[in-house]
Design a protein around this motif. Structure first.
Motif, short mmCIF file in Angstrom:
data_model
loop_
_atom_site.label_atom_id
_atom_site.label_comp_id
_atom_site.label_asym_id
_atom_site.label_seq_id
_atom_site.Cartn_x
_atom_site.Cartn_y
_atom_site.Cartn_z
N PRO A 1 28.47 40.18 37.30
CA PRO A 1 29.62 41.07 37.49
C PRO A 1 30.88 40.51 36.84
O PRO A 1 30.98 39.29 36.63
N VAL A 2 31.81 41.38 36.54
CA VAL A 2 33.11 40.93 36.05
C VAL A 2 33.96 40.60 37.28
O VAL A 2 34.29 41.48 38.07
N LEU A 3 34.26 39.35 37.45
CA LEU A 3 35.06 38.92 38.60
C LEU A 3 36.54 39.01 38.22
O LEU A 3 36.91 38.79 37.07
N GLN A 4 37.32 39.35 39.20
CA GLN A 4 38.74 39.63 38.94
C GLN A 4 39.58 38.35 39.04
O GLN A 4 39.74 37.82 40.14
N PRO A 5 40.09 37.85 37.92
CA PRO A 5 40.87 36.61 38.00
C PRO A 5 42.09 36.75 38.90
O PRO A 5 42.72 37.81 38.92
N PRO A 6 42.41 35.69 39.62
CA PRO A 6 43.59 35.75 40.49
C PRO A 6 44.85 35.76 39.64
O PRO A 6 44.83 35.36 38.48
N PRO A 7 45.97 36.24 40.20
CA PRO A 7 47.22 36.18 39.45
C PRO A 7 47.57 34.72 39.15
O PRO A 7 47.19 33.83 39.90
N LEU A 8 48.25 34.55 38.04
CA LEU A 8 48.61 33.20 37.60
C LEU A 8 49.60 32.58 38.60
O LEU A 8 50.68 33.10 38.82
N THR A 9 49.18 31.49 39.21
CA THR A 9 50.08 30.78 40.11
C THR A 9 50.12 29.32 39.69
O THR A 9 49.40 28.92 38.79
#
Ligand SMILES: [Zn+2]
Length: 168
Positions: free
Chosen positions: A107-115
């Motif tokens: 699956p295409v996993l959703q990268p977290p927002p850049l922190t």
């Protein structure tokens, strides 16, 4: 000199802009640091093959539109195995090989927002020859924690694709 910001990890480097590598979703300047770290982790002769942790931390931290779903999924499953199941790098490597035989559509996993994350540069800046294990674990842990919204999905992928083939 203009700074270069890596789209994957947010690392800002005061180097000439060497461009962007979409396969890695990384600035080439950041990628250079990763090759530098890899040259180190591949040659320390570590029996547990901790180099795997560097590979997975970097790949999970640099997921974007141009990176392959399997690469991100494998990296995150690798981090999950280390931080939730106590696998060594060698054991993760073997798990990857087993799962690589599966015909699963990853699956295409959703990268977290850049922190603000630990970056490859922080690892290199650490007291590397002596402290590499702690530095790599700190880095991997910070990347794994950032992906919290996808943790359950990654655990499920492991249950389906690894536990089924009876490895632990
Ligand atoms: Zn980066």
């Amino acid at each position: 000199m203009p700074g270069v910001v890596c789209p994957g990890c947010g690392l800002s480097l005061d180097t000439p802009d060497l461009g962007f590598d979409s396969k890695f979703h990384a600035s080439c300047a950041c990628l250079q640091l990763y090759w530098e770290l890899s040259a180190f982790t591949l040659t320390i002769g570590e029996p547990d093959f901790i180099h795997q942790l560097a590979v997975d931390a970097y790949a999970a931290q640099h997921a974007g539109p141009g990176t392959k779903p399997i690469r991100t999924a494998f990296a995150l499953m690798g981090l999950c195995l280390v931080f939730e199941r106590g696998f060594t790098g060698r054991e993760v490597q073997l798990a990857h090989m087993e799962m690589g035989k599966s015909r699963t559509e990853w699956p295409v996993l959703q990268p977290p927002p850049l922190t603000k994350m630990v970056t490859v540069q922080d690892v290199l800046n650490d007291d590397l020859p002596n402290n590499y294990r702690e530095a790599l674990l700190r880095w991997g842990r910070s990347v794994w924690d950032c992906w919290k919204p996808e943790h359950e999905r990654i655990r499920r992928l492991l249950r389906v694709n690894l536990d089924r083939i009876g490895d632990r």
